[in-house]
Structure formats: C-alpha cells, structure tokens
Design a protein around this motif. Structure first.
Motif, PDB file in Angstrom:
ATOM      1  N   ILE A 182       0.843  -1.206   0.000  1.00  0.00           N
ATOM      2  CA  ILE A 182       0.000   0.000   0.000  1.00  0.00           C
ATOM      3  C   ILE A 182       0.875   1.251   0.000  1.00  0.00           C
ATOM      4  N   TYR A 183       1.913   1.244   0.826  1.00  0.00           N
ATOM      5  CA  TYR A 183       2.845   2.376   0.874  1.00  0.00           C
ATOM      6  C   TYR A 183       3.535   2.549  -0.477  1.00  0.00           C
ATOM      7  N   ALA A 184       3.910   1.430  -1.108  1.00  0.00           N
ATOM      8  CA  ALA A 184       4.608   1.484  -2.395  1.00  0.00           C
ATOM      9  C   ALA A 184       3.710   2.003  -3.513  1.00  0.00           C
ATOM     10  N   ILE A 185       2.402   1.776  -3.387  1.00  0.00           N
ATOM     11  CA  ILE A 185       1.468   2.300  -4.391  1.00  0.00           C
ATOM     12  C   ILE A 185       1.571   3.819  -4.446  1.00  0.00           C
ATOM     13  N   ALA A 186       1.733   4.438  -3.290  1.00  0.00           N
ATOM     14  CA  ALA A 186       1.851   5.896  -3.225  1.00  0.00           C
ATOM     15  C   ALA A 186       3.080   6.402  -3.977  1.00  0.00           C
ATOM     16  N   ASP A 187       4.152   5.602  -3.950  1.00  0.00           N
ATOM     17  CA  ASP A 187       5.416   6.018  -4.579  1.00  0.00           C
ATOM     18  C   ASP A 187       5.564   5.528  -6.018  1.00  0.00           C
ATOM     19  N   ARG A 188       4.639   4.718  -6.500  1.00  0.00           N
ATOM     20  CA  ARG A 188       4.823   4.035  -7.784  1.00  0.00           C
ATOM     21  C   ARG A 188       5.118   4.973  -8.957  1.00  0.00           C
ATOM     22  N   VAL A 211      -2.870  -7.140  -2.305  1.00  0.00           N
ATOM     23  CA  VAL A 211      -2.882  -6.703  -0.907  1.00  0.00           C
ATOM     24  C   VAL A 211      -3.986  -7.416  -0.136  1.00  0.00           C
ATOM     25  N   SER A 212      -5.165  -7.526  -0.758  1.00  0.00           N
ATOM     26  CA  SER A 212      -6.281  -8.221  -0.111  1.00  0.00           C
ATOM     27  C   SER A 212      -5.918  -9.669   0.193  1.00  0.00           C
ATOM     28  N   ILE A 249      -9.049  -0.771   6.006  1.00  0.00           N
ATOM     29  CA  ILE A 249      -7.781  -0.325   5.429  1.00  0.00           C
ATOM     30  C   ILE A 249      -7.843  -0.391   3.905  1.00  0.00           C
ATOM     31  N   MET A 250      -8.375  -1.481   3.381  1.00  0.00           N
ATOM     32  CA  MET A 250      -8.468  -1.645   1.930  1.00  0.00           C
ATOM     33  C   MET A 250      -9.383  -0.595   1.306  1.00  0.00           C
ATOM     34  N   LEU A 251     -10.482  -0.305   1.969  1.00  0.00           N
ATOM     35  CA  LEU A 251     -11.391   0.720   1.463  1.00  0.00           C
ATOM     36  C   LEU A 251     -10.736   2.092   1.457  1.00  0.00           C
ATOM     37  N   THR A 252      -9.880   2.334   2.442  1.00  0.00           N
ATOM     38  CA  THR A 252      -9.154   3.604   2.500  1.00  0.00           C
ATOM     39  C   THR A 252      -8.184   3.738   1.334  1.00  0.00           C
ATOM     40  N   ALA A 253      -7.539   2.623   0.981  1.00  0.00           N
ATOM     41  CA  ALA A 253      -6.491   2.648  -0.051  1.00  0.00           C
ATOM     42  C   ALA A 253      -7.037   2.581  -1.477  1.00  0.00           C
ATOM     43  N   LYS A 254      -8.321   2.365  -1.647  1.00  0.00           N
ATOM     44  CA  LYS A 254      -8.844   2.070  -2.989  1.00  0.00           C
ATOM     45  C   LYS A 254      -8.681   3.225  -3.975  1.00  0.00           C
ATOM     46  N   THR A 255      -8.536   4.467  -3.477  1.00  0.00           N
ATOM     47  CA  THR A 255      -8.340   5.605  -4.380  1.00  0.00           C
ATOM     48  C   THR A 255      -6.932   5.637  -4.963  1.00  0.00           C
ATOM     49  N   ARG A 256      -6.008   4.963  -4.265  1.00  0.00           N
ATOM     50  CA  ARG A 256      -4.593   4.894  -4.661  1.00  0.00           C
ATOM     51  C   ARG A 256      -3.900   6.256  -4.633  1.00  0.00           C
ATOM     52  N   THR A 257      -4.489   7.249  -3.995  1.00  0.00           N
ATOM     53  CA  THR A 257      -3.837   8.555  -3.882  1.00  0.00           C
ATOM     54  C   THR A 257      -2.780   8.511  -2.781  1.00  0.00           C
ATOM     55  N   ALA A 264      -3.957   4.678   4.987  1.00  0.00           N
ATOM     56  CA  ALA A 264      -4.219   3.239   5.088  1.00  0.00           C
ATOM     57  C   ALA A 264      -3.038   2.519   5.724  1.00  0.00           C
ATOM     58  N   PHE A 265      -1.841   2.919   5.339  1.00  0.00           N
ATOM     59  CA  PHE A 265      -0.628   2.350   5.931  1.00  0.00           C
ATOM     60  C   PHE A 265      -0.615   2.571   7.444  1.00  0.00           C
ATOM     61  N   LYS A 266      -0.897   3.775   7.881  1.00  0.00           N
ATOM     62  CA  LYS A 266      -0.869   4.098   9.309  1.00  0.00           C
ATOM     63  C   LYS A 266      -1.921   3.317  10.094  1.00  0.00           C
ATOM     64  N   ARG A 267      -3.040   3.023   9.471  1.00  0.00           N
ATOM     65  CA  ARG A 267      -4.114   2.305  10.171  1.00  0.00           C
ATOM     66  C   ARG A 267      -3.732   0.867  10.516  1.00  0.00           C
ATOM     67  N   ASN A 268      -2.621   0.396   9.962  1.00  0.00           N
ATOM     68  CA  ASN A 268      -2.144  -0.930  10.332  1.00  0.00           C
ATOM     69  C   ASN A 268      -1.675  -0.994  11.782  1.00  0.00           C
ATOM     70  N   ILE A 269      -1.403   0.156  12.386  1.00  0.00           N
ATOM     71  CA  ILE A 269      -1.111   0.178  13.822  1.00  0.00           C
ATOM     72  C   ILE A 269      -2.300  -0.384  14.592  1.00  0.00           C
ATOM     73  N   ILE A 270      -3.501  -0.004  14.163  1.00  0.00           N
ATOM     74  CA  ILE A 270      -4.721  -0.480  14.821  1.00  0.00           C
ATOM     75  C   ILE A 270      -4.876  -1.981  14.609  1.00  0.00           C
ATOM     76  N   PHE A 271      -4.622  -2.429  13.384  1.00  0.00           N
ATOM     77  CA  PHE A 271      -4.706  -3.863  13.077  1.00  0.00           C
ATOM     78  C   PHE A 271      -3.780  -4.659  14.001  1.00  0.00           C
ATOM     79  N   GLY A 272      -2.528  -4.233  14.094  1.00  0.00           N
ATOM     80  CA  GLY A 272      -1.570  -4.942  14.938  1.00  0.00           C
ATOM     81  C   GLY A 272      -1.949  -4.926  16.400  1.00  0.00           C
ATOM     82  N   GLY A 273      -2.503  -3.792  16.862  1.00  0.00           N
ATOM     83  CA  GLY A 273      -2.928  -3.687  18.250  1.00  0.00           C
ATOM     84  C   GLY A 273      -4.099  -4.600  18.572  1.00  0.00           C
ATOM     85  N   VAL A 274      -5.018  -4.720  17.633  1.00  0.00           N
ATOM     86  CA  VAL A 274      -6.169  -5.609  17.843  1.00  0.00           C
ATOM     87  C   VAL A 274      -5.718  -7.067  17.894  1.00  0.00           C
TER      88      VAL A 274
END
Length: 284
Positions: A182-188, A211-212, A249-257, A264-274
């Motif tokens: 997801i992070y790499a999509i931003a830099d592609r 990613v899914s 997270i996937m719904l957040t990243a779907k715009t690819r902006t 979306a990348f940052k929200r993985n903190i929540i995923f890991g915490g859960v």
C-alpha cells in the motif's frame, strides 16, 4: 542551528514518526506473549522494546543512506535530511553504527542463541534498503527485517525457536507485504521514473487484489497460530474484528492517492494492536 540539526536527526531515525516503531513492536510483543504463554518475562519485554526502537531507527538511517540519490525525486521523501543535505552520508552511517552497537549491547544480556540470531537481524536491516535495485519484492525483505525479532523473542524466552515462531513470522511477512505494498502504491509513479522496483510495480493493476490476498493470508496464518496454541474462542472473536479493520484499510487505499495510501498504511497500527488484544484474551 542546533535545534535544526536535532530535528534532522529525529527525521533521519523517524523518531518524530513512531508509526514504524509500533509496526515492529506489535509482532515482537505477539511473540513474547506467546513464548511466555501469556506471561512474558518483564525484563525481556523491556529489552526487546528498547531493541526494536533502536534497530528501527538504525534501519531508517541506513535506508536514507541507500536512497540518498533517489529520495529527492520522490514526492513523499524529497524533504528527508540526506536528500536536502542537512545531514551528510557519513553522518547517517555513523548514526546507523551507533544505534546497532547500542542494540547489540542490549542483546548481550540474553542467551547465546539470541545473540547469534541478532547477527542475522543486522544483516537483514542493512541489506533491505538495497533490495529495490535488484528485485520487485523488497517488501518481503522488509518483512524479514521487521519480523526477525519474532524468532529472537522465542529464543530469549524459551532457548529454542519452535515451529510456532516460524508460523508467526510467516503471518508477519504477509502482513508487511500487505501494508508496505500500500505504501509502495503511493510512490509508484516516482519509482517508475527513477527505475527502482517494488511489489506495487510488480502487481500493477492487480495491486489491491494482491494486498487483499496478503491480508487474508495473514489472518489465516494468525488463526492457524491460535489453533496450534489451543487459544480460547475470544481469540477468534477479536481476530474477526482485525479482519474488519483490514477491510477498512483496503477501502481507505482504494483511491490509490498518496494521502489515502499513507493513511491506510498508518491504520495498520490499529490492526496490529487488535491482534495483540486477541492474543492476550486468547490466553485467559
């Protein structure tokens, strides 16, 4: 001038952006919790927490050193201290060496197996930034570098590295592949111009599908970990919540902006915490 230099060093080591620290800490804490059967050794918890912070900062310093000729051409990284010249390449290498040394001093308080595994961690941290020059899956290298604290945690707690440790490492690998793609999509767009490789480039228009699938693999491997450990039903209920967060997270990243991918990348903190909460409840 002094305060400007301090801010530059904080930026070099990303201590001003602790997202990455938590992305490393969560799987480390998962491993310590499992290895301690729900009662991790407090001293090990402190040592590994400090070690993760030091090695993550060291990894950022060597990453910026490796990418010093690229970062100025990438929108997200053009203001990094090496790209702007505030910090020299030699200074970045010195910071890397000092942080690795500090982390190694911490490891010396642990058993010989953990010390041996720590040498692999240094190689992984130092080599990852150069992977994008040679192949399209540097994200898997990052996953190994980010996740190597898992076998180290088991070695420190139990003086062995059992199958469950490698299973957890596999779950972390697919998780890192998911969020760093997801992070790499931003830099592609910029990566294509300067000629570096990434999983986002490899997967192309199927990037979010990949990613899914990586999130599905992560959740499946975590569920298998819970089954191997005979955790209670609470673990699976909380893991289901983590699945919903992955969808978010996937719904957040779907715009690819750029902005949405970073969010979306940052929200993985929540995923890991859960997932951490799932393991805690699973051992009750």
């Amino acid at each position: 001038m002094v305060s400007k230099k301090i801010r530059a060093y904080l930026a070099l080591t990303r201590l001003d952006r602790p997202v990455g620290i938590f992305l490393l800490l969560w799987p480390t804490w998962w491993a310590l919790w499992i290895a301690g059967q729900g009662q991790p050794d407090i001293a090990l918890l402190i040592i590994f927490t400090l070690g993760v912070i030091l090695m993550r900062s060291a990894g950022c310093a060597i990453n910026d050193y490796a990418d010093r000729d690229f970062d100025g051409h990438v929108t997200r990284t053009r203001n990094r201290p090496l790209a702007t010249g505030i910090i020299s390449p030699r200074e970045a290498l010195m910071v890397f060496a000092a942080l690795v040394l500090a982390a190694f001093i911490l490891v010396l308080f642990l058993n010989p197996l953990t010390i041996a595994l720590s040498l692999v961690a240094v190689v992984l941290a130092a080599s990852y930034p150069f992977g994008k020059r040679f192949h399209h899956l540097p994200q898997l290298q990052l996953g190994l570098a980010f996740g190597w604290a898992i076998p180290m945690a088991f070695a420190a707690q139990t003086e062995t590295v059992p199958f469950i440790a490698w299973l957890l490492l596999a779950a972390n690998l697919t998780w890192v592949l998911a969020y760093d793609t997801i992070y790499a999509i931003a830099d592609r767009p910029d990566d294509l111009k300067i000629g570096v490789k990434s999983s986002a480039i490899l997967f192309g228009r199927y990037d979010l599908l990949a990613v899914s699938l990586a999130y599905i693999a992560t959740l499946g491997l975590l569920a298998l970990t819970g089954w191997q450990l005979a955790l209670n039903i609470g673990f699976y209920l909380i893991l289901a919540l983590a699945a919903l967060i992955a969808i978010w997270i996937m719904l957040t990243a779907k715009t690819r902006t750029l902005s949405d991918c970073v969010l979306a990348f940052k929200r993985n903190i929540i995923f890991g915490g859960v997932v951490m909460i799932a393991f805690i409840i699973g051992f009750l």
